[in-house]
Design a protein around this motif. Sequence first.
Motif, PDB file in Angstrom:
ATOM      1  N   VAL A 142       0.828  -1.194   0.000  1.00 11.56           N
ATOM      2  CA  VAL A 142       0.000   0.000   0.000  1.00 11.56           C
ATOM      3  C   VAL A 142       0.870   1.255   0.000  1.00 11.56           C
ATOM      4  N   GLY A 154      -6.631  -8.742  -7.352  1.00 12.59           N
ATOM      5  CA  GLY A 154      -6.280  -8.610  -5.939  1.00 12.59           C
ATOM      6  C   GLY A 154      -7.469  -8.812  -5.028  1.00 12.59           C
ATOM      7  N   ALA A 180      -6.033  -5.242   2.197  1.00 13.42           N
ATOM      8  CA  ALA A 180      -5.522  -4.238   1.261  1.00 13.42           C
ATOM      9  C   ALA A 180      -4.088  -4.561   0.868  1.00 13.42           C
ATOM     10  N   GLU A 181      -3.274  -4.955   1.838  1.00 15.51           N
ATOM     11  CA  GLU A 181      -1.881  -5.300   1.551  1.00 15.51           C
ATOM     12  C   GLU A 181      -1.801  -6.545   0.660  1.00 15.51           C
ATOM     13  N   ALA A 183      -3.889  -7.510  -1.601  1.00 17.13           N
ATOM     14  CA  ALA A 183      -4.209  -7.115  -2.969  1.00 17.13           C
ATOM     15  C   ALA A 183      -3.097  -6.266  -3.577  1.00 17.13           C
ATOM     16  N   ALA A 184      -2.513  -5.389  -2.756  1.00 21.65           N
ATOM     17  CA  ALA A 184      -1.487  -4.464  -3.252  1.00 21.65           C
ATOM     18  C   ALA A 184      -0.192  -5.165  -3.630  1.00 21.65           C
ATOM     19  N   HIS A 187      -1.534  -5.454  -7.214  1.00 20.97           N
ATOM     20  CA  HIS A 187      -2.354  -4.389  -7.793  1.00 20.97           C
ATOM     21  C   HIS A 187      -2.181  -3.101  -6.976  1.00 20.97           C
ATOM     22  N   TYR A 193      -6.952  -2.142  -4.467  1.00 20.45           N
ATOM     23  CA  TYR A 193      -6.800  -2.747  -3.133  1.00 20.45           C
ATOM     24  C   TYR A 193      -7.841  -2.290  -2.105  1.00 20.45           C
ATOM     25  N   ALA A 196     -10.687  -4.744  -1.763  1.00 19.59           N
ATOM     26  CA  ALA A 196     -10.290  -5.971  -1.068  1.00 19.59           C
ATOM     27  C   ALA A 196     -10.489  -5.816   0.436  1.00 19.59           C
TER      28      ALA A 196
END
Length: 364
Positions: A142, A154, A180-181, A183-184, A187, A193, A196
């Motif tokens: 992120v 993600g 979020a992490e 997905a990141a 992406h 993210y 997610a």
Amino acid sequence: MRSKDRFRGCLCGGAVGDALGYPVEFLEDGEIFRRFGESGITDYVLTPEGVAEVSDDTQMTLFTASALLTASTVRRVTGEKTKTYRQYLIDAYRDWYRTQEKNDGEPGTGGSWLCSIPELNNSRSPGTTCVSVLSGERFGSVRAPLNDRKGCGGLMRVAPIGLFFGSGEGQLPKIDLLAAEAAAITHGHELGYLPAAVLAHIVHLGVYGEAELDEAIEDAMETVGDLFPNAVHWKEFQDLIDRAMELADEEMDDLDAIRELGQGFTADETLAIAVYCALKYENDFERAIVAAVNHSGDSDSTASVTGNILGAFLGVRAIPTKFLRPLEMLDIIAEIADDLHDGCHPDPATGRISDEWAEKYLVE
């Protein structure tokens, strides 16, 4: 409330939506209705062996679960906590990448026990961003995005994060940030993210909370918005989810409503379509995923996320048997759901875990 039924519902529900949508992924809606009739696709397209195959969405979801269970097992048994959950996720996703590269349908080897599952050693339309990133040596976060990609690759893999962590004060922000992490890693765009984080939050409330689905969605949006106060694209995302919730209350044809939300190629659109379908048919799993696959675009991902959400709220018993019986790897999916529910619990007297659990999750 928390039960194996809901854990299985979330993972099996996602896989069911994935398998239903996989044959029509990327088709225009007109072509879907031309091939399958005025109701669109409503049942599986089976292989000659009678199997409903899943795509990379379900594959990567299983590797997410395996990473979390490996991390918790290593930490409990060895006390080693310097390696972060993000690092375990990267290792698992690279194991997944190797199964796609291998692509021979035969048992493989790797850090995750999932590499030994023949069905997972098949390339099932993997996302180009995931493949590109995971074939390299650099991965995003992120704070340090690797790219500006916002596809749904993600989002579609993070539901297990909402299942893995138990309820308790301060847990939801932790869950949202890790999703979020996760997905990141591949992406880097906010719209790749942030959805997610929202999905993991909704799933968690489905299996642990007592909120209604609409309340869970609103709580997820509020919490994630507070966690990312400087997100440049937050209002755009918020407006799209708000519109999805509004459309679910309107007497509009599903196809017209989904067209207004997008095609699901980006994570925000995928989640918006899933929110619409899940809310519109929140007590009818079958109608929800049928709506979620019959549109132009990324039909398997929109239905997979819809299935994750409704499965978490309704449980596996709400999924018609006709969708479960032919589902590829049903036993593996259910086993991992049960492992997420049960967790790693060494014997209090000896500190040992079962040999079976160690073979799966005590990875050096």
